[in-house]
Enzyme design. Structure first.
Site, PDB file in Angstrom:
ATOM      1  N   SER A   1      27.616  77.056  14.568  1.00 17.25           N
ATOM      2  CA  SER A   1      27.094  76.995  16.117  1.00 17.25           C
ATOM      3  C   SER A   1      28.495  78.262  16.416  1.00 17.25           C
ATOM      4  CB  SER A   1      27.286  75.870  16.583  1.00 17.25           C
ATOM      5  OG  SER A   1      26.378  75.079  15.977  1.00 17.25           O
ATOM      6  N   ASN A   2      29.583  77.855  15.873  1.00 12.30           N
ATOM      7  CA  ASN A   2      30.732  78.945  16.245  1.00 12.30           C
ATOM      8  C   ASN A   2      30.340  80.485  15.844  1.00 12.30           C
ATOM      9  OD1 ASN A   2      33.187  78.310  17.444  1.00 12.30           O
ATOM     10  ND2 ASN A   2      34.193  78.825  15.707  1.00 12.30           N
TER      11      ASN A   2
ATOM     12  N   LYS B   1      28.014  67.581   7.169  1.00 10.30           N
ATOM     13  CA  LYS B   1      28.736  67.886   8.362  1.00 10.30           C
ATOM     14  C   LYS B   1      28.236  67.385   9.523  1.00 10.30           C
ATOM     15  CE  LYS B   1      30.488  71.081  11.764  1.00 10.30           C
ATOM     16  NZ  LYS B   1      30.034  72.370  12.591  1.00 10.30           N
TER      17      LYS B   1
ATOM     18  N   SER C   1      28.649  66.489  13.414  1.00  9.64           N
ATOM     19  CA  SER C   1      29.046  66.951  14.683  1.00  9.64           C
ATOM     20  C   SER C   1      28.937  66.203  15.604  1.00  9.64           C
ATOM     21  CB  SER C   1      28.819  68.383  15.093  1.00  9.64           C
ATOM     22  OG  SER C   1      29.234  69.162  13.931  1.00  9.64           O
TER      23      SER C   1
ATOM     24  N   GLY D   1      32.905  67.049  12.321  1.00  9.77           N
ATOM     25  CA  GLY D   1      32.689  68.347  12.866  1.00  9.77           C
ATOM     26  C   GLY D   1      33.486  68.576  14.013  1.00  9.77           C
TER      27      GLY D   1
END
Length: 342
Positions: free
Chosen positions: A77-78, A196, A198, A222
């Site tokens: 997402s980053n 992962k 989040s 996450g």
């Protein structure tokens, strides 16, 4: 159906994966690869004309490489992966592989909405240097994404992936939590090494760790906001946006947890909560201009902007970024001496 060219790539990738020892993936017969550690989810910088700024990307990687991270995550997402073309996604992975230290792991987000698209992207990312594929839940038809559908999707991807697969659940962006029963089933797949998570629900993380304990299945938190709690419940590391700007402190928190120094870990975790909340609130579409800084950044979808420094702890003084000369107020960064112990 996969076309002949894709099937050829899959076969070639699978053949290469059998001799992956030089990259450290062979970990003993019957044992999955070790992904334990801290990973910063690398941002994708853009120029003012909305092109990927590969120079800034490589600059960030060289700076991040000075911290004792286990590796790096790209196209999460980053990294604004939904807004990149397929060729850009692959080029970013390739550039990161070339710029990062050779002894670090590269986890690349290869998730697409379709199973075929995900397989193709995973194979292609393996070819340009990814060590593992982090596959987000398909979510456009989230109402039809039952446990059975998700198990089918991930099983097909893992069957055909030439590199290990890491499940990725990020309900804040997808509106879909990967069900625990699906995770438990998928943990038995020999090419699915971990997850992962989040979502921030530490009870869920603890339950997943407990139910998959016999499968050599590894859970990564996450966010740095619940990193200590996740370690206490059996997680093996974290993919933490905060590590982009507070790499030393996040790694220090990891060391304190791993060595059982829980009182010191608790103090540091408390100090990191507010900075983490600020970074998390602004992370999607926000680039990190340099390690230890939040510089003005061009987002492909939101134009020129900056992270609001007022969201950080107010008692921390502002200092100028050493790489931009004499900055204006918008180019100042936050020192974090009072957040950690550095």
């Amino acid at each position: 159906m996969l076309g002949p060219q894709v099937w050829s790539s899959v076969r070639q990738g699978l053949s290469r994966s059998l001799s992956r020892n030089v990259r450290g993936w062979a970990s003993g017969e019957g044992k999955k690869v070790d992904i334990a550690g801290i990973y910063p989810p690398v941002t994708t910088p853009f120029t003012a004309t909305a092109e990927v700024d590969y120079g800034k990307l490589e600059e960030n990687l060289h700076k991040l490489g000075t911290f004792p991270f286990r590796g790096f995550v790209v196209q999460g997402s980053n990294g604004e992966f939904p807004f990149l073309t397929s060729s850009e996604r692959l080029e970013v992975v390739s550039r990161v592989r070339q710029a990062m230290p050779k002894n670090r792991l590269l986890l690349a987000g290869s998730g697409c909405e379709s199973t075929q698209g995900t397989v193709e992207m995973t194979v292609s990312m393996a070819q340009v240097g990814a060590d593992a594929a982090m596959v987000v839940t398909p979510c456009y038809y989230r109402g039809r994404m039952s446990s059975a559908a998700l198990i089918h999707h991930y099983t097909k991807v893992a069957d055909l992936s030439p590199i290990p697969v890491v499940l990725y659940s990020v309900p804040a962006n997808t509106g879909l939590d990967l069900p625990v029963d699906a995770v438990v089933t998928l943990s038995q797949h020999p090419n699915i090494v971990g997850m992962k998570d989040s979502g921030g629900d530490v009870t869920r993380i603890g339950l997943i760790v407990h139910k998959t304990r016999k499968q050599d299945f590894q859970v990564l938190a996450g966010s740095a906001g619940f990193l200590m709690a996740s370690y206490a419940l059996g997680a093996v590391g974290g993919v933490c946006a905060l590590a982009n700007v507070l790499g030393a402190q996040v790694c220090q928190l990891e060391r304190l947890c791993l060595t059982g120094q829980w009182e010191d870990a608790q103090k540091l975790q408390h100090r990191l909560i507010e900075p983490n909340a600020a970074v998390s609130q602004w992370q999607q579409g926000r680039g990190v201009g340099g390690v230890g800084s939040l510089c003005p950044h061009w987002s492909r979808t939101q134009g020129w902007h900056q992270a609001p420094l007022s969201l950080f702890l107010s008692e921390n003084p502002l200092r100028e970024h050493p790489s931009v000369g004499t900055p204006c107020a918008s180019q100042k960064i936050l020192t974090l001496d009072k957040v950690g112990h550095y």
